[in-house]
Structures are given as C-alpha cells and as structure tokens.
Design an enzyme around this catalytic site. Structure first.
Site, PDB file in Angstrom:
ATOM      1  N   LYS A   1      67.261  84.493  -5.329  1.00 52.06           N
ATOM      2  CA  LYS A   1      67.375  84.385  -6.794  1.00 52.06           C
ATOM      3  C   LYS A   1      66.948  83.009  -7.284  1.00 52.06           C
ATOM      4  O   LYS A   1      66.203  82.894  -8.240  1.00 52.06           O
ATOM      5  CB  LYS A   1      68.840  84.587  -7.247  1.00 52.06           C
ATOM      6  CG  LYS A   1      69.441  85.920  -6.937  1.00 52.06           C
ATOM      7  CD  LYS A   1      70.827  86.041  -7.564  1.00 52.06           C
ATOM      8  CE  LYS A   1      71.854  85.054  -6.996  1.00 52.06           C
ATOM      9  NZ  LYS A   1      72.255  85.333  -5.603  1.00 52.06           N
TER      10      LYS A   1
ATOM     11  N   ARG B   1      78.674  87.644 -12.207  1.00 52.18           N
ATOM     12  CA  ARG B   1      78.922  88.091 -10.840  1.00 52.18           C
ATOM     13  C   ARG B   1      80.090  89.067 -10.776  1.00 52.18           C
ATOM     14  O   ARG B   1      80.452  89.526  -9.682  1.00 52.18           O
ATOM     15  CB  ARG B   1      79.281  86.877  -9.992  1.00 52.18           C
ATOM     16  CG  ARG B   1      78.189  86.408  -9.069  1.00 52.18           C
ATOM     17  CD  ARG B   1      78.728  85.160  -8.366  1.00 52.18           C
ATOM     18  NE  ARG B   1      78.136  84.951  -7.095  1.00 52.18           N
ATOM     19  CZ  ARG B   1      77.098  84.133  -6.887  1.00 52.18           C
ATOM     20  NH1 ARG B   1      76.520  83.506  -7.874  1.00 52.18           N
ATOM     21  NH2 ARG B   1      76.659  83.958  -5.669  1.00 52.18           N
TER      22      ARG B   1
ATOM     23  N   ARG C   1      68.774  78.531   6.362  1.00 45.82           N
ATOM     24  CA  ARG C   1      68.428  77.829   5.113  1.00 45.82           C
ATOM     25  C   ARG C   1      68.824  76.350   5.177  1.00 45.82           C
ATOM     26  O   ARG C   1      69.891  76.008   5.657  1.00 45.82           O
ATOM     27  CB  ARG C   1      69.149  78.494   3.937  1.00 45.82           C
ATOM     28  CG  ARG C   1      68.922  77.756   2.621  1.00 45.82           C
ATOM     29  CD  ARG C   1      69.175  78.631   1.447  1.00 45.82           C
ATOM     30  NE  ARG C   1      70.600  78.851   1.203  1.00 45.82           N
ATOM     31  CZ  ARG C   1      71.047  79.522   0.150  1.00 45.82           C
ATOM     32  NH1 ARG C   1      70.212  80.042  -0.731  1.00 45.82           N
ATOM     33  NH2 ARG C   1      72.343  79.697  -0.010  1.00 45.82           N
TER      34      ARG C   1
ATOM     35  N   ARG D   1      73.869  73.896   3.541  1.00 48.58           N
ATOM     36  CA  ARG D   1      74.971  74.053   2.604  1.00 48.58           C
ATOM     37  C   ARG D   1      76.197  74.476   3.401  1.00 48.58           C
ATOM     38  O   ARG D   1      76.107  75.333   4.266  1.00 48.58           O
ATOM     39  CB  ARG D   1      74.625  75.161   1.602  1.00 48.58           C
ATOM     40  CG  ARG D   1      74.258  74.615   0.240  1.00 48.58           C
ATOM     41  CD  ARG D   1      73.680  75.674  -0.627  1.00 48.58           C
ATOM     42  NE  ARG D   1      74.605  76.786  -0.869  1.00 48.58           N
ATOM     43  CZ  ARG D   1      74.351  77.785  -1.719  1.00 48.58           C
ATOM     44  NH1 ARG D   1      73.206  77.807  -2.384  1.00 48.58           N
ATOM     45  NH2 ARG D   1      75.206  78.763  -1.885  1.00 48.58           N
TER      46      ARG D   1
ATOM     47  N   ARG E   1      80.875  85.916   1.803  1.00 52.35           N
ATOM     48  CA  ARG E   1      80.075  85.953   0.577  1.00 52.35           C
ATOM     49  C   ARG E   1      79.442  87.329   0.387  1.00 52.35           C
ATOM     50  O   ARG E   1      79.354  87.826  -0.735  1.00 52.35           O
ATOM     51  CB  ARG E   1      78.994  84.875   0.606  1.00 52.35           C
ATOM     52  CG  ARG E   1      79.557  83.499   0.278  1.00 52.35           C
ATOM     53  CD  ARG E   1      78.642  82.398   0.740  1.00 52.35           C
ATOM     54  NE  ARG E   1      77.410  82.326  -0.010  1.00 52.35           N
ATOM     55  CZ  ARG E   1      76.309  81.714   0.441  1.00 52.35           C
ATOM     56  NH1 ARG E   1      76.297  81.164   1.639  1.00 52.35           N
ATOM     57  NH2 ARG E   1      75.240  81.667  -0.295  1.00 52.35           N
TER      58      ARG E   1
HETATM   59  P1  ADP Z   1      74.462  82.348  -3.536  1.00 51.64           P
HETATM   60  O1  ADP Z   1      73.970  83.318  -4.569  1.00 51.64           O
HETATM   61  O2  ADP Z   1      73.449  82.066  -2.490  1.00 51.64           O
HETATM   62  O3  ADP Z   1      75.815  82.679  -2.977  1.00 51.64           O
HETATM   63  P2  ADP Z   1      75.105  80.390  -5.591  1.00 51.64           P
HETATM   64  O4  ADP Z   1      74.593  79.003  -5.588  1.00 51.64           O
HETATM   65  O5  ADP Z   1      74.691  81.290  -6.696  1.00 51.64           O
HETATM   66  O6  ADP Z   1      74.651  80.944  -4.182  1.00 51.64           O
HETATM   67  O7  ADP Z   1      76.699  80.377  -5.553  1.00 51.64           O
HETATM   68  C1  ADP Z   1      77.442  79.636  -4.609  1.00 51.64           C
HETATM   69  C2  ADP Z   1      78.926  79.877  -4.805  1.00 51.64           C
HETATM   70  O8  ADP Z   1      79.339  79.395  -6.107  1.00 51.64           O
HETATM   71  C3  ADP Z   1      79.381  81.326  -4.794  1.00 51.64           C
HETATM   72  O9  ADP Z   1      79.601  81.811  -3.477  1.00 51.64           O
HETATM   73  C4  ADP Z   1      80.674  81.277  -5.624  1.00 51.64           C
HETATM   74  O10 ADP Z   1      81.748  80.782  -4.865  1.00 51.64           O
HETATM   75  C5  ADP Z   1      80.347  80.237  -6.687  1.00 51.64           C
HETATM   76  N1  ADP Z   1      79.801  80.892  -7.901  1.00 51.64           N
HETATM   77  C6  ADP Z   1      78.505  80.820  -8.355  1.00 51.64           C
HETATM   78  N2  ADP Z   1      78.344  81.558  -9.484  1.00 51.64           N
HETATM   79  C7  ADP Z   1      79.565  82.110  -9.755  1.00 51.64           C
HETATM   80  C8  ADP Z   1      80.052  82.986 -10.760  1.00 51.64           C
HETATM   81  N3  ADP Z   1      79.254  83.472 -11.734  1.00 51.64           N
HETATM   82  N4  ADP Z   1      81.363  83.356 -10.713  1.00 51.64           N
HETATM   83  C9  ADP Z   1      82.169  82.891  -9.751  1.00 51.64           C
HETATM   84  N5  ADP Z   1      81.776  82.079  -8.760  1.00 51.64           N
HETATM   85  C10 ADP Z   1      80.496  81.679  -8.748  1.00 51.64           C
END
Ligand code: ADP
Ligand code: ZN
Length: 216
Positions: free
Chosen positions: A13, A88, A127, A160, A171
């Site tokens: 994404k 999400r 990654r 990360r 996740r």
């Molecule tokens: P990825 O999609 O690879 O998991 P992100 O950078 O989008 O990576 O998100 C990393 C973490 O940040 C998620 O696993 C979650 O804990 C938190 N997070 C990100 N966006 C949200 C959201 N919209 N609601 C709740 N937690 C979020």
C-alpha cells in the site's frame, strides 16, 4: 481524487500510495507513518501507539480517528488525498464517511490491493526501511553494492520492529478479523476496485493505474 487504499500489511500500500500521491498531486496520509514519527519523537501519542504496534494490534479507534479527522480538515486535502492504512475497522470507515459528509464531500474510490498471506509473510520478513525518509526495500531485490543503504537519502536501513515474525502473524490475524470486512462494506457502496498485487512493484503499479483508469 479522494482515495482509500486497502490491503493486508505488506501488500505494498505504502509504495503505491506514494506513487499515486505524486502522480495526482494530492497528500499521502499514512496512519502508520504518523504513528512511527510520533514514536521516534517520543510524544505521548507515540508512547501509546507503540504498545499496540509492537503487539501487532490496532491502535484504539478513539485515538486514530481524531488524528485522521484533523489531517483531513487541512486545506491541502480539499483537492483530494490518498489514505493509506486508514480505515482499518468498520467503525473507522463509518466515521470517515461522517467526517467527509460534514465536509460536504465523499470518497471517490477504494482500491483493494490483493496479495495472499504466503507472499506477505515472505515480503515482510525481508523488508528493510529507511528511518529518515520511509522508503522501503527488500533484501532479495537489493543490489550487493546498495545493500543496507537508502538509495534516496543514504541513511542506513533498518528492520521495522513490527516486521519480526511473531508480530507479522498477529498483524495478519488482525487484518483478517478487523480490516478485511471493509472490502464488503465498500463493495456494497459501489466504491471498490481491486488490483492484484504482483511480485514486481512496476507490475503492481501498471495494474493499479489500469483499474483506476489513469494514464501511465
Ligand atoms: P502495515 O500496513 O504494513 O501493517 P502500517 O504502517 O500501515 O503498516 O501500520 C503499522 C501499525 O500501525 C499497524 O499494525 C497498527 O498497529 C497501527 N495502525 C496503522 N493504521 C492504523 C489504523 N487506521 N487504526 C489502528 N491502528 C493503526
Ligand atoms: Zn531514505
């Protein structure tokens, strides 16, 4: 264009969102990036978010929704935006509809980047990201001479913390339980388009442009 990008963690994404934001000249809003920069800066929000992120859980909706609402109300979002990593949960999606309705607007489109779990697990474990500019790389596709260094800004790449295997499994579970239902939610509203994530970033980009009806 007012666009949401959906997809499992590691579906790519972020990479597609950065490209589309550049192409369409609209802001890229990544909740993950916002949390990570707060963690790095040691803010109260960062400390709170880290507890959830390190477990592979979601940051609570009350926190996340407020942040996104403030961001969407800034002037640069009037011409459009790419939301990456938000919504999400169904609750977040409903709030997003309300926030936009209050602003007399609505989403144009929701793009689902579809990639299967096996590919994702491989991708995330390999990654490496730049802690300075957020560019991301994969160990299998880095040239020997470039290994470990960001091509954009020269910073040493890191893994990360939430890309460790145990966290990745959580996740993915979180994604299937809480985020995947959004596909049906947006389909029912007639907003969903699906692009199949490919191995190569370029091929995914071609697919994304095609389903969004954009010129290359
Ligand atoms: P990825 O999609 O690879 O998991 P992100 O950078 O989008 O990576 O998100 C990393 C973490 O940040 C998620 O696993 C979650 O804990 C938190 N997070 C990100 N966006 C949200 C959201 N919209 N609601 C709740 N937690 C979020
Ligand atoms: Zn960099």
């Amino acid at each position: 264009m007012k666009l949401v990008i959906l997809g499992a963690p590691g579906a790519g994404k972020g990479t597609q969102a950065v490209n589309l934001a550049e192409k369409l000249q609209v802001p890229h809003i990544s909740t993950g990036d916002i949390f990570r920069s707060n963690i790095k800066g040691g803010t109260t929000l960062g400390k709170l978010a880290k507890e959830y992120i390190d477990k592979g859980a979601l940051v609570p909706d009350e926190v996340t929704i407020g942040i996104v609402k403030d961001r969407l109300q800034q002037d640069d979002c009037k011409k459009g935006f790419i939301l990456d990593g938000f919504p999400r949960t169904i609750a977040q999606a409903e709030c997003l509809d309300n926030i936009l309705a209050e602003m007399d607007t609505a989403l144009d489109c929701v793009l689902d980047l579809a990639v299967n779990d096996e590919v994702i697990t491989k991708r995330l474990s390999g990654r490496r990201v730049c802690p300075e500019c957020n560019a991301s790389y994969h160990v299998d596709y880095m040239e020997e001479t470039q290994k470990g260094i960001c091509l954009v800004c020269g910073t040493k790449l890191v893994q990360r913390e939430d890309d460790r295997e145990e966290t990745v499994i959580n996740r993915l579970k979180t994604y299937h339980n809480q985020t995947e239902p959004l596909i049906g939610y947006y389909k029912a509203k007639g907003k969903l388009v699906v692009a199949e994530g490919k191995i190569r970033i370029e091929d995914t980009k071609t697919e994304v442009y095609k389903v969004l009806g954009l010129e290359k």
